[in-house]
Each structure stands twice: as structure tokens, then as C-alpha cells.
Design an enzyme around this catalytic site. Structure first.
Site, PDB file in Angstrom:
ATOM      1  N   THR A  81      -6.839  -5.609   4.568  1.00  0.00           N
ATOM      2  CA  THR A  81      -6.276  -5.708   3.148  1.00  0.00           C
ATOM      3  C   THR A  81      -5.344  -6.642   2.762  1.00  0.00           C
ATOM      4  O   THR A  81      -4.957  -7.382   1.526  1.00  0.00           O
ATOM      5  CB  THR A  81      -5.033  -4.375   2.497  1.00  0.00           C
ATOM      6  OG1 THR A  81      -5.732  -3.000   2.807  1.00  0.00           O
ATOM      7  CG2 THR A  81      -4.618  -3.920   2.047  1.00  0.00           C
ATOM      8  N   CYS A 112      -7.716   5.872   1.418  1.00  0.00           N
ATOM      9  CA  CYS A 112      -6.468   4.698   1.101  1.00  0.00           C
ATOM     10  C   CYS A 112      -5.839   5.949   0.052  1.00  0.00           C
ATOM     11  O   CYS A 112      -4.759   5.882  -0.401  1.00  0.00           O
ATOM     12  CB  CYS A 112      -6.563   3.318   0.798  1.00  0.00           C
ATOM     13  SG  CYS A 112      -7.659   2.779   2.002  1.00  0.00           S
TER      14      CYS A 112
END
Length: 360
Positions: A71, A305
Site C-alpha cells: 500500500t 481490505c
């Protein structure tokens, strides 16, 4: 618990755990790799060994910068990269949220995919001139393999860079030539959580992510964790060593699962696809209830997520599935440490949970 959620994370390899232990605080292994004394030099050497191990699974002619995860790497590439390449941004509609939310903030052009979950031929009008194009290698929700080399060629034709989210492909399939930037993560290849990397092709300039100590070749200041790097490196080396064996094992499990769930519809193409990811749907099934009824089986409805948001998968919707079809879908993932016996038991439990919903 039977674990069938390898796209979310993978079990830590014993070899990676062993590599980390020396650097978790014993008498010789707690040095700061930025220090110049013996303990610091030893820690720095361990980081560089790990960097080489990680780079060995990436195209030649690039440099690896360790990050806290993919990320961070994707955010770094897109926000700092778009500042250096101001011509605009584009990206696939099925990108992971770590890329997609960056793309939204950057007002990116969105490249569509077909009903099979594979990118359509690139519309030249959507490719920026002198910008960045984001294209993942293996989709995290449906496992489809994207034509990254073709998309890179379209980007390069307009002097743009290609950023590849290679998280789900790294260590599992070959990373194609073409990307200028690539994001990877350790915990998807049986390494530790909390570390990933941004790979930058030689000749590509990108602004530092953080300043303050000149670590990571001046690109990402902050004390580097030798333990996390060593674990990542060991996992990468093991993935390289076992790549053929792991791939053959995954194919056997894919065949078993397809044989046991013949009435379920496959979401996305059978090929090109990474066969450690089975995303399927069944009319009449409520995926959320299925997870509750098969509570001893770890699987998911899509990206880990976004699993708590209650929203249907943006990937499945981008492929043209209805909301009802998306809610009737589940994702199963397996790999190196999944036995055929465990998979068979897990799939039997899922079939029984579906039967409880009146679906035979």
C-alpha cells in the site's frame, strides 16, 4: 480451522521465521543498520542480502526500496510519480483499493475490463501523455492475469510510465518485462507482515517518500528493520526455489476444487488466471451467511481490505455482475501449505453450508 484465504495473507514460512529470529534482539542481532560499528554493519549486510533475494524475482535493471507494505509502495509511486510525470494518470477499474483510491484522488482515467475480468485492449485516448498508467498483474479478487506488457507498451508509446501492482503475482508467476515501477508485499509469499517494496526501473526518477535520515538510498528515511527484511528475503529465496513445485501443487488443488464444485459459476476467465484463486458464485447463495455457517473454514467474499464495508465487490461489478450475483460470490485461495485433504474437507463444509440455504 481450515485456511483458504491465501489472497488475504499466507502462513509464515518456517524458513522466513528462522531468518528473522537472529535480528529480533539477541546479543549480536539488534544493531541499527545505519550505524557504522560492527553490529550496525552486520545488520546492514543482512538488509542488502535480503534486497538481492527480493530483487531476484523481479526484472533485471532496477532497484528495490523496502517499504512498510505494498500500500505504501503504491501510494509512493502514484503520488510522487504523478508529481514527476504531470501528464495525467490512468488505471484499471479492477485495481486494489490501495491503487484505486489514489487514482480517484488524482482524477485518473479508468481503463475498463471485460466480463472475463481481463483488461480490454487499451483505448489510446485514455492513456495520458507523459503520465502514469497503473495495471495490476494478478487481480486479488478473481485471480485473472492482466496483459501488463501490452499495457506497458501503450503507456510507453505516449511517454508514460507503467506502475504494476505485482503483489498477487510476485513469487507465483514471472513478472513480465515492461513495468517501470512495481509494488510487492512479503506476507503474500509466506513472509512477514509489515514489509513490502517498491521496485524502480533504472533510469526512472521518483521523489523520496520520506526525508530525515537518508535510509534506503536516500529515498525513505527511517530505521530499517533487519528482521523484516531478512524474513522477506528468505521468503523470496524460498519462492524462487519452490516456484515450479508450488505451481504444480496449486494446479492439483484447482482441479480438485473445480471437480468438487461443478455447479458453481466461475467469476473471471479460467485462463489467463492464477489458479490459486477460485472466485465463484451460485444462484440462491448468500455469501455472508455462507461464511457464518461454515465458520471453521477461512475464506472471503473478496478483498480482505474491504470485507468489513458491506459493499459488494467493485471488481465483480466492473466485470458486469449484478449486485445479487456479487453477493452470491465467494473467494477461495490456497497455496504451498494447503493439503488436498484440508481442501476437500473445506469444500465439503462449504457445500453443506450452501445446502442449508436450500441450494443443493
Amino acid at each position: 480451522m481450515i485456511y483458504l484465504d491465501y489472497q488475504a495473507t499466507t502462513p509464515l514460512a518456517p524458513e522466513a521465521r528462522a531468518a528473522m529470529l537472529r535480528w529480533l534482539g539477541d546479543e549480536e542481532g539488534f544493531g541499527n543498520p545505519a550505524s557504522t560499528h560492527r553490529a550496525g554493519r552486520a545488520a546492514a549486510a543482512a538488509v542488502e542480502v535480503a534486497r538481492d533475494q527480493v530483487a531476484a524475482l523481479l526484472p533485471a535493471g532496477g532497484r528495490v526500496y523496502f517499504t512498510s507494505g505494498a500500500t505504501e509502495a503504491l501510494n509512493w509511486a502514484l503520488f510522487r510519480g504523478s508529481a514527476a510525470m504531470p501528464g495525467g494518470v490512468a488505471g484499471l477499474s479492477i485495481e486494489h483499493a490501495a491503487s484505486l483510491q489514489c487514482l480517484e484522488r488524482l482524477n485518473a482515467a479508468i481503463l475498463p475490463v471485460g466480463a472475463d475480468g481481463v483488461a480490454l485492449p487499451v483505448d489510446d485516448a485514455l492513456v495520458p501523455e507523459g503520465g502514469i498508467v497503473a495495471a495490476m498483474l494478478v487481480n486479488n479478487e478473481v485471480g485473472t492475469i492482466q496483459p501488463v506488457a501490452d499495457i506497458a507498451a501503450a503507456a510507453h508509446a505516449k511517454n508514460s510510465l507503467l506502475l504494476c501492482d505485482a503483489v498477487q503475482g510476485y513469487g507465483r508467476i514471472a513478472i513480465p518485462e515492461g513495468p517501470d515501477l512495481a509494488a510487492i508485499s512479503a506476507h503474500k509469499i509466506h513472509g512477514p507482515k509489515g514489509i513490502g517494496a517498491l521496485w524502480v526501473r533504472d533510469g526512472v526518477d521518483i521523489e523520496p517518500l520520506m526525508v530525515g535520515g537518508a535510509q534506503e538510498q536516500g529515498m525513505r528515511s527511517g530505521t530499517v528493520s533487519p528482521a523484516l527484511c531478512a524474513g522477506f528475503g528468505a521468503a523470496a529465496a524460498l519462492a524462487a526455489e519452490r516456484q515450479e513445485a508450488d505451481a504444480a501443487h496449486v494446479e492439483r488443488l484447482w482441479s480438485l476444487a473445480r471437480d468438487m464444485l461443478p455447479q458453481w459459476t466461475l467469476n473471471g476467465a479460467d485462463n489467463p488466471r492464477y489458479h490459486g484463486n477460485l472466485n465463484i458464485r451460485r444462484e440462491g447463495v448468500n455469501g455472508l451467511r455462507l461464511m457464518s455457517d461454515a465458520r471453521n473454514i477461512a475464506f472471503s467474499l473478496g478483498s480482505a481490505c474491504g470485507s468489513g464495508s458491506g459493499k459488494v465487490s467493485h471488481v465483480l461489478r466492473a466485470m458486469g455482475l449484478s449486485e445479487a450475483e456479487a453477493r452470491a460470490s465467494i473467494r477461495l485461495g490456497w497455496g504451498r501449505y494447503t493439503s488436498e485433504e484440508a481442501l476437500r474437507e473445506g469444500l465439503t463444509a462449504i457445500r453443506e453450508a450452501a445446502r442449508l440455504q436450500g441450494v443443493n
